[in-house]
Scaffold this motif. Sequence first.
Motif, short mmCIF file in Angstrom:
data_model
loop_
_atom_site.label_atom_id
_atom_site.label_comp_id
_atom_site.label_asym_id
_atom_site.label_seq_id
_atom_site.Cartn_x
_atom_site.Cartn_y
_atom_site.Cartn_z
N LYS A 18 0.89 -1.18 0.14
CA LYS A 18 0.02 0.13 0.03
C LYS A 18 0.83 1.20 -0.10
N ILE A 19 1.74 1.26 0.83
CA ILE A 19 2.84 2.57 1.00
C ILE A 19 3.44 2.61 -0.37
N THR A 20 4.07 1.62 -0.94
CA THR A 20 4.83 1.78 -2.21
C THR A 20 3.81 2.14 -3.55
N ALA A 21 2.71 1.40 -3.40
CA ALA A 21 1.57 1.75 -4.55
C ALA A 21 1.09 3.09 -4.40
N ALA A 22 0.93 3.88 -3.29
CA ALA A 22 0.76 5.17 -3.12
C ALA A 22 1.64 6.27 -3.48
N ILE A 23 2.95 5.96 -2.97
CA ILE A 23 4.09 6.98 -3.45
C ILE A 23 4.53 6.74 -4.93
N ILE A 24 4.93 5.41 -5.09
CA ILE A 24 5.54 5.17 -6.56
C ILE A 24 4.45 4.78 -7.44
N GLY A 25 3.51 4.21 -7.34
CA GLY A 25 2.48 3.92 -8.45
C GLY A 25 1.63 5.17 -8.71
N GLY A 26 1.20 5.94 -7.64
CA GLY A 26 0.39 7.11 -7.67
C GLY A 26 1.28 7.92 -8.68
N LEU A 27 2.62 8.12 -8.49
CA LEU A 27 3.56 9.20 -8.94
C LEU A 27 3.52 8.78 -10.69
N ILE A 28 3.61 7.13 -10.83
CA ILE A 28 3.79 6.94 -12.21
C ILE A 28 2.56 7.07 -12.87
N VAL A 29 1.22 6.86 -12.27
CA VAL A 29 0.09 7.19 -12.90
C VAL A 29 -0.17 8.67 -13.41
N ALA A 30 0.13 9.66 -12.48
CA ALA A 30 0.13 11.01 -12.42
C ALA A 30 1.10 11.54 -13.77
N VAL A 31 2.17 10.94 -13.69
CA VAL A 31 3.19 11.39 -14.65
C VAL A 31 2.62 11.01 -16.00
N MET A 32 2.34 9.56 -16.17
CA MET A 32 2.07 9.15 -17.48
C MET A 32 0.55 9.81 -17.98
#
Length: 99
Positions: A18-32
């Motif tokens: 959950k923590i890595t999805a929130a930080i890294i995954g959310g950033l990847i989706v926002a940038v993409m």
Amino acid sequence: MPANKKYLTPSPSQRFAKITAAIIGGLIVAVMFHMALASWFNHVAVIITSTFSAFILWAVLMVVAFLGKNGWKVWGIYLMISLVLFVIFYFGNQTNPLV
């Protein structure tokens, strides 16, 4: 006042997901998302707008990641969304190449 134990995630791997999805995954989706927009629309305007909207989208995706029951499903959803946005970005660059 301590948190109610039934609302806490008991598994360390779920907490990590959950923590890595929130930080890294959310950033990847926002940038993409903003890269896909920039490939189809005026890239200068999208880049200027993304300085604010990417942060807001990232914050919303961070909250959404913690609402899910399973952190690995959240990771899967974020990766699938990123893949779809990458395909949109790829075809946008093929159709409208930046010279």
